[in-house]
Enzyme design. Sequence first.
Site, PDB file in Angstrom:
ATOM      1  N   ARG A  72      -0.177   8.560  -1.478  1.00  7.85           N
ATOM      2  CA  ARG A  72      -0.506   7.426  -0.603  1.00  7.85           C
ATOM      3  C   ARG A  72      -0.897   7.883   0.789  1.00  7.85           C
ATOM      4  O   ARG A  72      -0.316   8.790   1.359  1.00  7.85           O
ATOM      5  CB  ARG A  72       0.698   6.493  -0.482  1.00  7.85           C
ATOM      6  CG  ARG A  72       0.476   5.420   0.594  1.00  7.85           C
ATOM      7  CD  ARG A  72       1.447   4.305   0.548  1.00  7.85           C
ATOM      8  NE  ARG A  72       2.826   4.737   0.568  1.00  7.85           N
ATOM      9  CZ  ARG A  72       3.844   3.936   0.299  1.00  7.85           C
ATOM     10  NH1 ARG A  72       3.620   2.683  -0.032  1.00  7.85           N
ATOM     11  NH2 ARG A  72       5.065   4.388   0.339  1.00  7.85           N
ATOM     12  N   ARG A 131       3.044   8.700   5.122  1.00  7.52           N
ATOM     13  CA  ARG A 131       4.299   8.175   5.644  1.00  7.52           C
ATOM     14  C   ARG A 131       5.399   9.230   5.555  1.00  7.52           C
ATOM     15  O   ARG A 131       5.495   9.967   4.578  1.00  7.52           O
ATOM     16  CB  ARG A 131       4.717   6.934   4.838  1.00  7.52           C
ATOM     17  CG  ARG A 131       4.209   5.649   5.434  1.00  7.52           C
ATOM     18  CD  ARG A 131       4.390   4.452   4.559  1.00  7.52           C
ATOM     19  NE  ARG A 131       5.709   4.251   3.973  1.00  7.52           N
ATOM     20  CZ  ARG A 131       6.042   3.215   3.215  1.00  7.52           C
ATOM     21  NH1 ARG A 131       5.136   2.270   2.960  1.00  7.52           N
ATOM     22  NH2 ARG A 131       7.233   3.097   2.691  1.00  7.52           N
ATOM     23  N   ARG A 160      15.028   7.043  -1.883  1.00 10.80           N
ATOM     24  CA  ARG A 160      14.551   5.649  -1.993  1.00 10.80           C
ATOM     25  C   ARG A 160      14.664   5.134  -3.427  1.00 10.80           C
ATOM     26  O   ARG A 160      15.056   4.000  -3.661  1.00 10.80           O
ATOM     27  CB  ARG A 160      13.081   5.557  -1.531  1.00 10.80           C
ATOM     28  CG  ARG A 160      12.956   5.661  -0.022  1.00 10.80           C
ATOM     29  CD  ARG A 160      11.570   6.041   0.379  1.00 10.80           C
ATOM     30  NE  ARG A 160      10.601   5.001   0.133  1.00 10.80           N
ATOM     31  CZ  ARG A 160       9.294   5.211   0.051  1.00 10.80           C
ATOM     32  NH1 ARG A 160       8.812   6.433   0.196  1.00 10.80           N
ATOM     33  NH2 ARG A 160       8.481   4.208  -0.157  1.00 10.80           N
TER      34      ARG A 160
HETATM   35  P1  AP5 Z   1       1.879   0.481  -2.355  1.00 15.01           P
HETATM   36  O1  AP5 Z   1       1.158  -0.798  -2.593  1.00 15.01           O
HETATM   37  O2  AP5 Z   1       1.907   1.015  -0.966  1.00 15.01           O
HETATM   38  O3  AP5 Z   1       3.365   0.420  -2.982  1.00 15.01           O
HETATM   39  P2  AP5 Z   1       4.641  -0.356  -2.521  1.00 15.01           P
HETATM   40  O4  AP5 Z   1       5.339  -0.848  -3.735  1.00 15.01           O
HETATM   41  O5  AP5 Z   1       4.317  -1.370  -1.464  1.00 15.01           O
HETATM   42  O6  AP5 Z   1       5.455   0.862  -1.917  1.00 15.01           O
HETATM   43  P3  AP5 Z   1       6.309   1.010  -0.613  1.00 15.01           P
HETATM   44  O7  AP5 Z   1       6.668   2.472  -0.551  1.00 15.01           O
HETATM   45  O8  AP5 Z   1       5.624   0.447   0.605  1.00 15.01           O
HETATM   46  O9  AP5 Z   1       7.553   0.222  -0.937  1.00 15.01           O
HETATM   47  P4  AP5 Z   1       8.902   0.440  -0.350  1.00 15.01           P
HETATM   48  O10 AP5 Z   1       9.610  -0.684  -0.955  1.00 15.01           O
HETATM   49  O11 AP5 Z   1       9.550   1.747  -0.491  1.00 15.01           O
HETATM   50  O12 AP5 Z   1       8.612   0.473   1.214  1.00 15.01           O
HETATM   51  P5  AP5 Z   1       8.876  -0.585   2.359  1.00 15.01           P
HETATM   52  O13 AP5 Z   1       7.783  -0.439   3.315  1.00 15.01           O
HETATM   53  O14 AP5 Z   1       9.197  -1.925   1.805  1.00 15.01           O
HETATM   54  O15 AP5 Z   1       1.217   1.569  -3.340  1.00 15.01           O
HETATM   55  C1  AP5 Z   1       1.658   2.907  -3.350  1.00 15.01           C
HETATM   56  C2  AP5 Z   1       0.449   3.845  -3.597  1.00 15.01           C
HETATM   57  O16 AP5 Z   1      -0.068   3.602  -4.904  1.00 15.01           O
HETATM   58  C3  AP5 Z   1      -0.731   3.614  -2.631  1.00 15.01           C
HETATM   59  O17 AP5 Z   1      -1.320   4.848  -2.361  1.00 15.01           O
HETATM   60  C4  AP5 Z   1      -1.710   2.717  -3.417  1.00 15.01           C
HETATM   61  O18 AP5 Z   1      -3.031   2.919  -3.044  1.00 15.01           O
HETATM   62  C5  AP5 Z   1      -1.455   3.191  -4.846  1.00 15.01           C
HETATM   63  N1  AP5 Z   1      -1.597   2.120  -5.833  1.00 15.01           N
HETATM   64  C6  AP5 Z   1      -1.134   0.840  -5.732  1.00 15.01           C
HETATM   65  N2  AP5 Z   1      -1.426   0.158  -6.852  1.00 15.01           N
HETATM   66  C7  AP5 Z   1      -2.050   1.044  -7.690  1.00 15.01           C
HETATM   67  C8  AP5 Z   1      -2.587   0.927  -9.004  1.00 15.01           C
HETATM   68  N3  AP5 Z   1      -2.522  -0.214  -9.691  1.00 15.01           N
HETATM   69  N4  AP5 Z   1      -3.153   2.040  -9.553  1.00 15.01           N
HETATM   70  C9  AP5 Z   1      -3.195   3.207  -8.866  1.00 15.01           C
HETATM   71  N5  AP5 Z   1      -2.734   3.360  -7.614  1.00 15.01           N
HETATM   72  C10 AP5 Z   1      -2.155   2.288  -7.036  1.00 15.01           C
HETATM   73  O19 AP5 Z   1      10.260  -0.038   2.963  1.00 15.01           O
HETATM   74  C11 AP5 Z   1      10.333   1.191   3.633  1.00 15.01           C
HETATM   75  C12 AP5 Z   1      11.750   1.380   4.160  1.00 15.01           C
HETATM   76  O20 AP5 Z   1      12.078   0.344   5.103  1.00 15.01           O
HETATM   77  C13 AP5 Z   1      12.873   1.342   3.124  1.00 15.01           C
HETATM   78  O21 AP5 Z   1      13.042   2.585   2.484  1.00 15.01           O
HETATM   79  C14 AP5 Z   1      14.061   0.942   4.007  1.00 15.01           C
HETATM   80  O22 AP5 Z   1      14.548   2.051   4.733  1.00 15.01           O
HETATM   81  C15 AP5 Z   1      13.444  -0.035   4.987  1.00 15.01           C
HETATM   82  N6  AP5 Z   1      13.514  -1.440   4.531  1.00 15.01           N
HETATM   83  C16 AP5 Z   1      12.460  -2.268   4.347  1.00 15.01           C
HETATM   84  N7  AP5 Z   1      12.871  -3.464   3.924  1.00 15.01           N
HETATM   85  C17 AP5 Z   1      14.218  -3.402   3.825  1.00 15.01           C
HETATM   86  C18 AP5 Z   1      15.214  -4.325   3.404  1.00 15.01           C
HETATM   87  N8  AP5 Z   1      14.891  -5.572   3.021  1.00 15.01           N
HETATM   88  N9  AP5 Z   1      16.506  -3.927   3.397  1.00 15.01           N
HETATM   89  C19 AP5 Z   1      16.859  -2.687   3.789  1.00 15.01           C
HETATM   90  N10 AP5 Z   1      15.965  -1.749   4.192  1.00 15.01           N
HETATM   91  C20 AP5 Z   1      14.651  -2.102   4.214  1.00 15.01           C
END
Ligand code: AP5
Length: 263
Positions: free
Chosen positions: A163, A196, A207
């Site tokens: 990513r 990231r 994670r």
């Molecule tokens: P992408 O769409 O970016 O995936 P995602 O599921 O959104 O992944 P994230 O890593 O953003 O989710 P996350 O839940 O860990 O992170 P968040 O920001 O919420 O796709 C990933 C990759 O695959 C990209 O390169 C994309 O191009 C590719 N791709 C997508 N679809 C595809 C397909 N169909 N085919 C091929 N390639 C594809 O959280 C980050 C951190 O914030 C957490 O670890 C935590 O520390 C904190 N945090 C956030 N929310 C909370 C909460 N509610 N409670 C506690 N801590 C929290």
Amino acid sequence: MKNDRLQWLQGPPAKCSSVPDSASIPAGSKGPWRLVLLGAPGVGKGTQAEYLTNRLGACHLSTGDVFRAASKRLDCDQSPAMKKALEFMRHGELVPDSTVWEMLRERGDCLLHCGGFILDGFPRTIAQAQSLQELLEEESLSLTAVVDYELPTAAIIQRLSGRRTCEACRAVFHVTERPSKGKSICDRCGGRLYQREDDQPASIKVRLDAYELSTTPLKEFYKQLGLLVPISAKGSPEDVLARTMRNLNQLNKVADVAARRIS
Ligand code: AP5
């Protein structure tokens, strides 16, 4: 329709320059849609949320994006709680529920807006899910569905490791699956693409473990509420979107039949 999410990313003093309203809900849609996207880190929630926002007119609200936006602020503009939250995030651990909920309450208007929402990355624990239910019930609102994206772990790791994210507009790319045309340059705005910090192998493992421990119990929680819609995240983003829309439209039809039976 494009929602700029300024109020969501920066908090209440910011104004949305392009807020959704009921007139902007696409024809044929039963909106407003109030969706939660579940699924392991890297499954593609953020990517689908972007597509779904364009289709359904609801705002994409990602808690991870709020924390990442806060990390760009000057040190003196970050509260002690936010500094601590960013430390958890860097290591791939979940931010404590109290900090997440405080941040969400500040942005409560985004949840109550008549255009609906697509929650990406929230809730992540049972306590967060219960707080969300209480808030929605207080406002006589309910979730339309909870979409649970499923993908084998090996494919998830492949998506996370490749990513690249635009530091200006937060558009998401993948080095092989969704490459940008210019190397390390965002196709959408010309911003710089970066990897990231929490996409490094050590943080990815933390994670995925945190997801397994704290977030998978939400599947049962929402299943009991009759809201869970499991969807395979295999295939291209367009394939996954088409699958998602088919399932959501099916839900609409079932709800229509039930409503007709009652009336
Ligand atoms: P992408 O769409 O970016 O995936 P995602 O599921 O959104 O992944 P994230 O890593 O953003 O989710 P996350 O839940 O860990 O992170 P968040 O920001 O919420 O796709 C990933 C990759 O695959 C990209 O390169 C994309 O191009 C590719 N791709 C997508 N679809 C595809 C397909 N169909 N085919 C091929 N390639 C594809 O959280 C980050 C951190 O914030 C957490 O670890 C935590 O520390 C904190 N945090 C956030 N929310 C909370 C909460 N509610 N409670 C506690 N801590 C929290």
